[in-house]
Design an enzyme around this catalytic site. Sequence first.
Site, mmCIF file in Angstrom:
data_model
loop_
_atom_site.group_PDB
_atom_site.id
_atom_site.type_symbol
_atom_site.label_atom_id
_atom_site.label_comp_id
_atom_site.label_asym_id
_atom_site.label_seq_id
_atom_site.Cartn_x
_atom_site.Cartn_y
_atom_site.Cartn_z
ATOM 1 C CE LYS A 68 -4.702 -1.414 -1.216
ATOM 2 N NZ LYS A 68 -3.980 -1.205 0.051
ATOM 3 C CD GLU A 70 3.373 -4.560 4.976
ATOM 4 O OE1 GLU A 70 3.769 -3.392 4.923
ATOM 5 O OE2 GLU A 70 2.181 -4.886 4.989
ATOM 6 C CG HIS A 117 -0.689 -4.473 -3.303
ATOM 7 N ND1 HIS A 117 -1.031 -3.446 -4.142
ATOM 8 C CD2 HIS A 117 -0.662 -3.926 -2.052
ATOM 9 C CE1 HIS A 117 -1.207 -2.328 -3.436
ATOM 10 N NE2 HIS A 117 -0.992 -2.600 -2.171
ATOM 11 C CG ASP A 165 -3.928 -3.311 3.379
ATOM 12 O OD1 ASP A 165 -4.222 -2.223 2.853
ATOM 13 O OD2 ASP A 165 -2.830 -3.532 3.942
ATOM 14 C CG ASP A 198 -2.093 -2.937 -7.283
ATOM 15 O OD1 ASP A 198 -0.954 -2.906 -6.781
ATOM 16 O OD2 ASP A 198 -2.920 -3.824 -7.022
ATOM 17 C CG HIS A 199 2.138 0.781 -4.258
ATOM 18 N ND1 HIS A 199 1.169 0.362 -3.386
ATOM 19 C CD2 HIS A 199 3.313 0.369 -3.728
ATOM 20 C CE1 HIS A 199 1.745 -0.269 -2.377
ATOM 21 N NE2 HIS A 199 3.056 -0.281 -2.555
ATOM 22 N NE ARG A 208 -11.748 20.064 5.262
ATOM 23 C CZ ARG A 208 -12.482 19.309 6.032
ATOM 24 N NH1 ARG A 208 -13.747 19.578 6.188
ATOM 25 N NH2 ARG A 208 -11.974 18.278 6.670
ATOM 26 C CE LYS A 212 -0.293 -3.972 7.456
ATOM 27 N NZ LYS A 212 0.423 -3.124 6.519
ATOM 28 C CE LYS A 259 8.329 -3.525 2.964
ATOM 29 N NZ LYS A 259 6.919 -3.335 2.680
ATOM 30 C CE LYS A 287 5.992 -2.735 -4.279
ATOM 31 N NZ LYS A 287 6.651 -1.879 -3.312
HETATM 32 C C1 BG6 Z 1 -0.411 -0.723 0.940
HETATM 33 C C2 BG6 Z 1 -1.134 -1.288 2.135
HETATM 34 O O1 BG6 Z 1 -1.233 -0.768 -0.203
HETATM 35 O O2 BG6 Z 1 0.751 -1.497 0.696
HETATM 36 C C3 BG6 Z 1 -0.240 -1.304 3.344
HETATM 37 O O3 BG6 Z 1 -2.290 -0.515 2.394
HETATM 38 C C4 BG6 Z 1 1.053 -2.021 3.049
HETATM 39 O O4 BG6 Z 1 -0.884 -1.896 4.460
HETATM 40 C C5 BG6 Z 1 1.679 -1.480 1.768
HETATM 41 O O5 BG6 Z 1 1.935 -1.797 4.142
HETATM 42 C C6 BG6 Z 1 2.872 -2.323 1.360
HETATM 43 O O6 BG6 Z 1 3.504 -1.705 0.289
HETATM 44 P P1 BG6 Z 1 5.054 -1.951 0.027
HETATM 45 O O7 BG6 Z 1 5.317 -1.232 -1.255
HETATM 46 O O8 BG6 Z 1 5.774 -1.359 1.222
HETATM 47 O O9 BG6 Z 1 5.228 -3.423 -0.049
#
Ligand code: BG6
Length: 499
Positions: free
Chosen positions: A158, A226, A250, A245, A187-188, A52, A350, A355, A192
């Site tokens: 997601k 994380e 994941h 989440d 689902d990213h 928009r 978190k 990480k 990887k």
């Molecule tokens: C996302 C979550 O799907 O994945 C986030 O919503 C999270 O909360 C993230 O931080 C983590 O992804 P990656 O690739 O940084 O491990």
Amino acid sequence: MIPATNQRPPATILFIFGGSGDLNLRKLTPALYNLYLDNYLSDRFTVVGLGRSDYTDESFRERLLEGVQSFSRRKNGPDDIWASFSKTITYLQMDAGDAGAYTKLSNYVSATEEEWGVQANIVFYLAVAPQLVPGIATNLGKLPLCGEKSRVRIVVEKPFGHDLKTAQELNGLLGGLFAEEQIYRIDHYLGKETVQNILALRFANSLFEPIWNRRYVAYIQITASETVGLEGRGGYYEGSGALRDMIQNHLLQVLCMVATEAPISFDANEVRNKTVDVLNAIRRIKPEQVNDVAIRGQYGPGQKDGKAIPGYREEEGVKPDSKTETFAAVKLFVDNWRWEDVPFYLRTGKSLPEKATVITIQFKPAPYYAFPEEATNGWQSNRLTIGIQPGMDIRLRFQAKRPGQTLAIDPVEMVFSYKDAYEGQEPEAYETLLLDVMTGDATLFMRADQVEAAWKVVTPILEAWEAETPEFPNYEPGSWGPEAATQLVEKDGFSWLMK
Ligand code: BG6
């Protein structure tokens, strides 16, 4: 997965709903830019940002360039590749809630195809808040174009539903508008490199598969920790929490890669049939067992690296008495011949100390030690550690004789590191996944039944947690979560493992 033949996708028109949003800025445009640099995009490619906000093509490109400069693994260099790449980017102002506006999309497709002289693959990427997905999908579904199954795809980010019921409703809605093969649920984690490599490690080697079962494996752990807190995402996270989440999607998908039977081909449905079998085999948790196998936590205020950290409840968009968990650990069993009674421990959170995403396959001890007791003081059972990120490596721990005249045996490690073995950078997950959508390879995307099977695994936990008020906050920022999570593995005689 990028085809071995390096085939580039056919002519493609990619529409991004939420074009001016964060996901496009941080992930999608940097991924497309890197695909362009690696010559993976079709010569006939255009990406259309939809939103928009008021942008011209030029001002939209400038905004996206900021994204590339800040978030791309390769920045725009002195040779100014951006100038040629950015010609593929257009901005179309439209209100996604206005059903009448969708003809703009069909018109854009017709005009572009006429200019190119070919039919294109069309991808609608919904990089929008989940509540907007049903409306956009419904409006898209009304376009005659979307009936063209072989060339029109819709990508859904997601969270896919808030629970089993809403996921089923969303699947029902999408399934009424599109054929399943047109729907790409992202689902990213599956994009990887190191997650895809789990299948290569297991099924391109004859070494691991014979011992990859209950006879030799004591337990398996998957940690995704994380250091960050909410990063301004309170509005979303408060309604989600760590279980929804990270674990529902994941971590369960990573578990599937670790636990799956060997596929007989890399056909998308064959791989997904095998992984959904794993989800269906996960032992259902009874309501009275939840507190024994699932631990939740929420970080309170504290100090990290000498800096004051606000507690979760003090973050923007979070209720002062929030019940949302920022840490979750669960113990699962996969009831089948291969895995019966092998615990799978999953944890995520978190504001933890590091990480890292790490999978550990802990093998059982050697059955008998012929060595004198004093020689085996430091003995440790074999362990395979798969570093998903940021350390991308595989470590195999075994025992070796310490050089010298006395007999002493120590654990040592054999390490495969991506950094040492390969030059250059590995692609980001979104590069792989966007290319897969453009080439029509759904292997790394969730099918409707997979998403629902994953919700079924976590539903008893969600229901039990909903019914009770937790004593939150219960962990310090920068710690490894609540004490109960340590006990979850310690009561079984184990400990949490990282490297
Ligand atoms: C996302 C979550 O799907 O994945 C986030 O919503 C999270 O909360 C993230 O931080 C983590 O992804 P990656 O690739 O940084 O491990």
